[in-house]
Design a protein around this motif. Structure first.
Motif, PDB file in Angstrom:
ATOM      1  N   ILE A  70      43.972  43.682  42.898  1.00 20.31           N
ATOM      2  CA  ILE A  70      42.548  43.647  42.583  1.00 20.31           C
ATOM      3  C   ILE A  70      42.206  42.498  41.647  1.00 20.31           C
ATOM      4  O   ILE A  70      41.053  42.033  41.605  1.00 20.31           O
ATOM      5  CB  ILE A  70      42.112  45.003  41.963  1.00 20.31           C
ATOM      6  CG1 ILE A  70      40.594  45.125  41.927  1.00 20.31           C
ATOM      7  CG2 ILE A  70      42.717  45.185  40.584  1.00 20.31           C
ATOM      8  CD1 ILE A  70      39.947  45.155  43.276  1.00 20.31           C
ATOM      9  N   THR A  71      43.204  41.985  40.897  1.00 22.84           N
ATOM     10  CA  THR A  71      42.913  40.892  39.965  1.00 22.84           C
ATOM     11  C   THR A  71      42.814  39.546  40.675  1.00 22.84           C
ATOM     12  O   THR A  71      42.675  38.511  40.017  1.00 22.84           O
ATOM     13  CB  THR A  71      43.982  40.828  38.858  1.00 22.84           C
ATOM     14  OG1 THR A  71      45.283  41.015  39.416  1.00 22.84           O
ATOM     15  CG2 THR A  71      43.744  41.894  37.816  1.00 22.84           C
ATOM     16  N   ARG A  72      42.864  39.542  41.996  1.00 21.27           N
ATOM     17  CA  ARG A  72      42.498  38.332  42.727  1.00 21.27           C
ATOM     18  C   ARG A  72      41.004  38.054  42.609  1.00 21.27           C
ATOM     19  O   ARG A  72      40.547  36.952  42.903  1.00 21.27           O
ATOM     20  CB  ARG A  72      42.890  38.466  44.196  1.00 21.27           C
ATOM     21  CG  ARG A  72      44.399  38.453  44.428  1.00 21.27           C
ATOM     22  CD  ARG A  72      44.750  38.652  45.879  1.00 21.27           C
ATOM     23  NE  ARG A  72      46.196  38.572  46.078  1.00 21.27           N
ATOM     24  CZ  ARG A  72      46.800  38.745  47.254  1.00 21.27           C
ATOM     25  NH1 ARG A  72      46.074  39.022  48.330  1.00 21.27           N
ATOM     26  NH2 ARG A  72      48.107  38.649  47.355  1.00 21.27           N
ATOM     27  N   LEU A  73      40.249  39.066  42.201  1.00 19.24           N
ATOM     28  CA  LEU A  73      38.824  38.865  41.933  1.00 19.24           C
ATOM     29  C   LEU A  73      38.667  38.069  40.643  1.00 19.24           C
ATOM     30  O   LEU A  73      39.188  38.447  39.604  1.00 19.24           O
ATOM     31  CB  LEU A  73      38.114  40.210  41.784  1.00 19.24           C
ATOM     32  CG  LEU A  73      38.104  41.137  43.001  1.00 19.24           C
ATOM     33  CD1 LEU A  73      37.480  42.469  42.633  1.00 19.24           C
ATOM     34  CD2 LEU A  73      37.339  40.502  44.146  1.00 19.24           C
ATOM     35  N   ASP A 110      32.645  37.478  43.763  1.00 18.99           N
ATOM     36  CA  ASP A 110      33.612  38.441  43.236  1.00 18.99           C
ATOM     37  C   ASP A 110      32.930  39.502  42.388  1.00 18.99           C
ATOM     38  O   ASP A 110      33.330  40.667  42.379  1.00 18.99           O
ATOM     39  CB  ASP A 110      34.686  37.715  42.417  1.00 18.99           C
ATOM     40  CG  ASP A 110      35.617  36.889  43.295  1.00 18.99           C
ATOM     41  OD1 ASP A 110      35.574  37.105  44.523  1.00 18.99           O
ATOM     42  OD2 ASP A 110      36.349  36.055  42.771  1.00 18.99           O
ATOM     43  N   GLN A 111      31.901  39.091  41.642  1.00 16.84           N
ATOM     44  CA  GLN A 111      31.154  40.080  40.865  1.00 16.84           C
ATOM     45  C   GLN A 111      30.482  41.080  41.793  1.00 16.84           C
ATOM     46  O   GLN A 111      30.451  42.282  41.523  1.00 16.84           O
ATOM     47  CB  GLN A 111      30.108  39.381  39.996  1.00 16.84           C
ATOM     48  CG  GLN A 111      29.303  40.341  39.127  1.00 16.84           C
ATOM     49  CD  GLN A 111      30.177  41.087  38.139  1.00 16.84           C
ATOM     50  OE1 GLN A 111      30.750  40.471  37.242  1.00 16.84           O
ATOM     51  NE2 GLN A 111      30.277  42.389  38.281  1.00 16.84           N
ATOM     52  N   ASP A 143      47.686  42.209  34.719  1.00 20.24           N
ATOM     53  CA  ASP A 143      46.969  41.864  33.491  1.00 20.24           C
ATOM     54  C   ASP A 143      45.466  42.091  33.652  1.00 20.24           C
ATOM     55  O   ASP A 143      44.658  41.171  33.480  1.00 20.24           O
ATOM     56  CB  ASP A 143      47.262  40.420  33.088  1.00 20.24           C
ATOM     57  CG  ASP A 143      46.876  40.133  31.639  1.00 20.24           C
ATOM     58  OD1 ASP A 143      46.532  41.098  30.912  1.00 20.24           O
ATOM     59  OD2 ASP A 143      46.906  38.953  31.237  1.00 20.24           O
ATOM     60  N   VAL A 144      45.114  43.319  33.971  1.00 17.33           N
ATOM     61  CA  VAL A 144      43.709  43.667  34.198  1.00 17.33           C
ATOM     62  C   VAL A 144      42.834  43.384  32.971  1.00 17.33           C
ATOM     63  O   VAL A 144      41.733  42.852  33.114  1.00 17.33           O
ATOM     64  CB  VAL A 144      43.595  45.141  34.635  1.00 17.33           C
ATOM     65  CG1 VAL A 144      42.141  45.573  34.716  1.00 17.33           C
ATOM     66  CG2 VAL A 144      44.278  45.342  35.978  1.00 17.33           C
ATOM     67  N   PRO A 145      43.275  43.703  31.735  1.00 15.11           N
ATOM     68  CA  PRO A 145      42.400  43.449  30.584  1.00 15.11           C
ATOM     69  C   PRO A 145      41.973  41.985  30.464  1.00 15.11           C
ATOM     70  O   PRO A 145      40.864  41.700  30.015  1.00 15.11           O
ATOM     71  CB  PRO A 145      43.257  43.880  29.389  1.00 15.11           C
ATOM     72  CG  PRO A 145      44.181  44.909  29.936  1.00 15.11           C
ATOM     73  CD  PRO A 145      44.506  44.429  31.328  1.00 15.11           C
ATOM     74  N   ALA A 146      42.845  41.054  30.847  1.00 10.96           N
ATOM     75  CA  ALA A 146      42.519  39.632  30.725  1.00 10.96           C
ATOM     76  C   ALA A 146      41.798  39.082  31.953  1.00 10.96           C
ATOM     77  O   ALA A 146      41.363  37.933  31.945  1.00 10.96           O
ATOM     78  CB  ALA A 146      43.785  38.823  30.471  1.00 10.96           C
ATOM     79  N   SER A 147      41.667  39.890  32.997  1.00 10.16           N
ATOM     80  CA  SER A 147      41.090  39.401  34.247  1.00 10.16           C
ATOM     81  C   SER A 147      39.569  39.398  34.241  1.00 10.16           C
ATOM     82  O   SER A 147      38.953  38.746  35.071  1.00 10.16           O
ATOM     83  CB  SER A 147      41.579  40.269  35.412  1.00 10.16           C
ATOM     84  OG  SER A 147      41.023  41.576  35.314  1.00 10.16           O
ATOM     85  N   SER A 171      48.138  32.304  41.245  1.00  6.20           N
ATOM     86  CA  SER A 171      46.972  32.159  40.373  1.00  6.20           C
ATOM     87  C   SER A 171      46.490  33.488  39.825  1.00  6.20           C
ATOM     88  O   SER A 171      45.774  33.532  38.823  1.00  6.20           O
ATOM     89  CB  SER A 171      45.832  31.480  41.142  1.00  6.20           C
ATOM     90  OG  SER A 171      45.395  32.298  42.219  1.00  6.20           O
ATOM     91  N   ALA A 172      46.858  34.591  40.462  1.00  6.16           N
ATOM     92  CA  ALA A 172      46.476  35.926  39.989  1.00  6.16           C
ATOM     93  C   ALA A 172      47.563  36.561  39.141  1.00  6.16           C
ATOM     94  O   ALA A 172      47.488  37.743  38.814  1.00  6.16           O
ATOM     95  CB  ALA A 172      46.140  36.832  41.176  1.00  6.16           C
TER      96      ALA A 172
END
Length: 421
Positions: free
Chosen positions: A197-200, A207-208, A230-234, A370-371
């Motif tokens: 999901i952090t490819r967004l 993406d938003q 690393d969802v918090p930083a995404s 990149s993700a």
């Protein structure tokens, strides 16, 4: 010994492939370890079958539950079970599985989702409890979808519909969203796993819009499980507020237009985030857990010269330093060293042999660097090269002496020759 058939790889991104993987994921029987003497007693055909079976066994080390994955599984089982039993048309609380690249997030989540699939089918005798009277809809309790690398609202909806094998040609975005909701309900889906999901990247408008759409899907009959690095930083939690009492992240309202008619009346969108990290290696308890993991791997390695304690004696600290305790990197290092050992005359895993292997993640397809899906690799230990002897061909060894130049009794350490008087 019966002939060995090479198992087919499974594609979990379709309903048929997912269900086939659920049914067969524990069916593989590894090859038993043979000594060289036992192998020599086999016929040529049996030897060929055994070597193939052994290669497949060494390439498919077993998925083992770790203390980290056990904690994640416990939360995920509870969340899926509670969501599956809800009958009110209210928002299901979602789950975010966070961690670094190659930590085993996907396999942990898929294993728990497969448990839900099997349990739900058994409870309802393999039929869809939400099917209309007189119809027999295909029952798909779990949907597993990978977020497209360049995620947009349309491509994300199409990826979900592709899992169901649904036609989406020529549909605009509102029609795609309606189709997703329709298929989720019609197939009795109780959990949707959105991997990577952090490819967004939420600095992009598309993406938003995707993330707003995902939050809108939370009022369907399925629990959303988002898996990322690393969802918090995404930025996915941008604007979210942490509820100190429940530990849930309360998601902000949508930035754009609502995606469903009931958006204004729905409960707050909540996600619980759980973390899946690498093996720690500081306390005796943590070391024992890592040692147990290595023992599980060691028991499944098929090498002619393998000995008990091959990975668990004198090796754990080295393996943790090389891989940082990352499960997938540990697997890559061991698999590549096994291949190197088979090519040698002595089939045993040693530190000296592992020093010759550079950990490679090329065998992990579909990873987006990149993700953050590919972890940073530790530098490979320098293998000392043997020193070459110095070339002394052109050394000056001084004037060459002959018997004629040296008088009897003369030597480098003897007394000087005395002349006759």
């Amino acid at each position: 010994m019966t002939a060995f058939r090479l198992p087919e790889p499974q594609d979990r991104q379709t309903a048929a492939g997912w269900q086939r993987w659920c049914h067969t994921r524990h069916c593989f029987v590894p090859a038993r370890r043979l000594s060289r003497e036992e192998f020599a007693r086999l016929s040529p055909v049996e030897q060929e079958d055994y070597l193939l079976h052994r290669d497949v066994t060494n390439s498919n080390l077993p998925l083992q539950e770790t203390p980290m994955s056990e904690a994640v599984s416990r939360v995920m089982r509870s969340r899926l079970r509670l969501g599956a039993f809800k009958i009110r048309p209210s928002t299901r609380r979602g789950l975010i599985i966070n961690g670094g690249g190659c930590q085993g997030k996907t396999e942990t989540a898929c294993e728990v989702a497969a448990w839900l699939e099997e349990d739900w089918r058994a409870r309802h005798h393999d039929t869809n409890p939400d099917a209309l009277a007189g119809t027999r809809d295909l029952h798909i309790p779990v949907a597993y979808v990978q977020t497209p690398v360049t995620a947009k609202p349309k491509s994300t909806c199409k990826a979900i519909l592709d899992f169901y094998g649904a036609d989406h040609k020529g549909m605009d975005l509102p029609a795609l969203i309606r189709a997703v909701r329709r298929h989720v309900h019609a197939h009795g889906t109780r959990a949707i796993l959105l991997d990577d999901i952090t490819r967004l990247k939420l600095h992009r408008r598309d993406d938003q819009d995707v993330f707003d759409m995902i939050k809108g899907f939370m009022d369907m009959s399925a629990t959303l499980v988002l898996i990322g690095v690393d969802v918090p930083a995404s930025g996915l939690l941008q604007g979210a507020v942490l509820d100190q009492k429940t530990g849930d992240w309360i998601m902000p309202a949508q930035h754009g237009a609502p995606v469903s008619q009931g958006e204004r009346t729905q409960h707050l969108r909540r996600f619980t985030m759980v973390n899946l990290g690498p093996f720690p290696y500081e306390t005796p308890k943590q070391m024992a857990a890592f040692l147990k993991h290595l023992k599980g791997i060691e028991d499944h390695i098929c090498l002619f010269d393998a000995v008990p304690g091959m990975l668990t004696t004198g090796m754990p600290e080295y393996l943790h330093d090389r891989t940082g305790g990352v499960v997938a990197l540990l697997e890559c290092l061991i698999e590549d060293t096994i291949e190197l050992a088979i090519g040698n005359s002595h089939e045993e895993l040693t530190i000296e042999l592992m020093d010759q292997v550079a950990i490679s993640v090329e065998g992990l397809p579909g990873r987006d660097a990149s993700a953050g899906e590919i972890p940073e690799l530790s530098p490979q230990p320098a293998v000392p090269k043997p020193k070459r002897p110095r070339n002394s061909v052109f050394d000056d060894k001084g004037p060459r002496t002959t018997d004629r130049d040296t008088a009897p009794g003369d030597s480098e350490t003897g007394t000087p020759h005395q002349q006759a008087g």
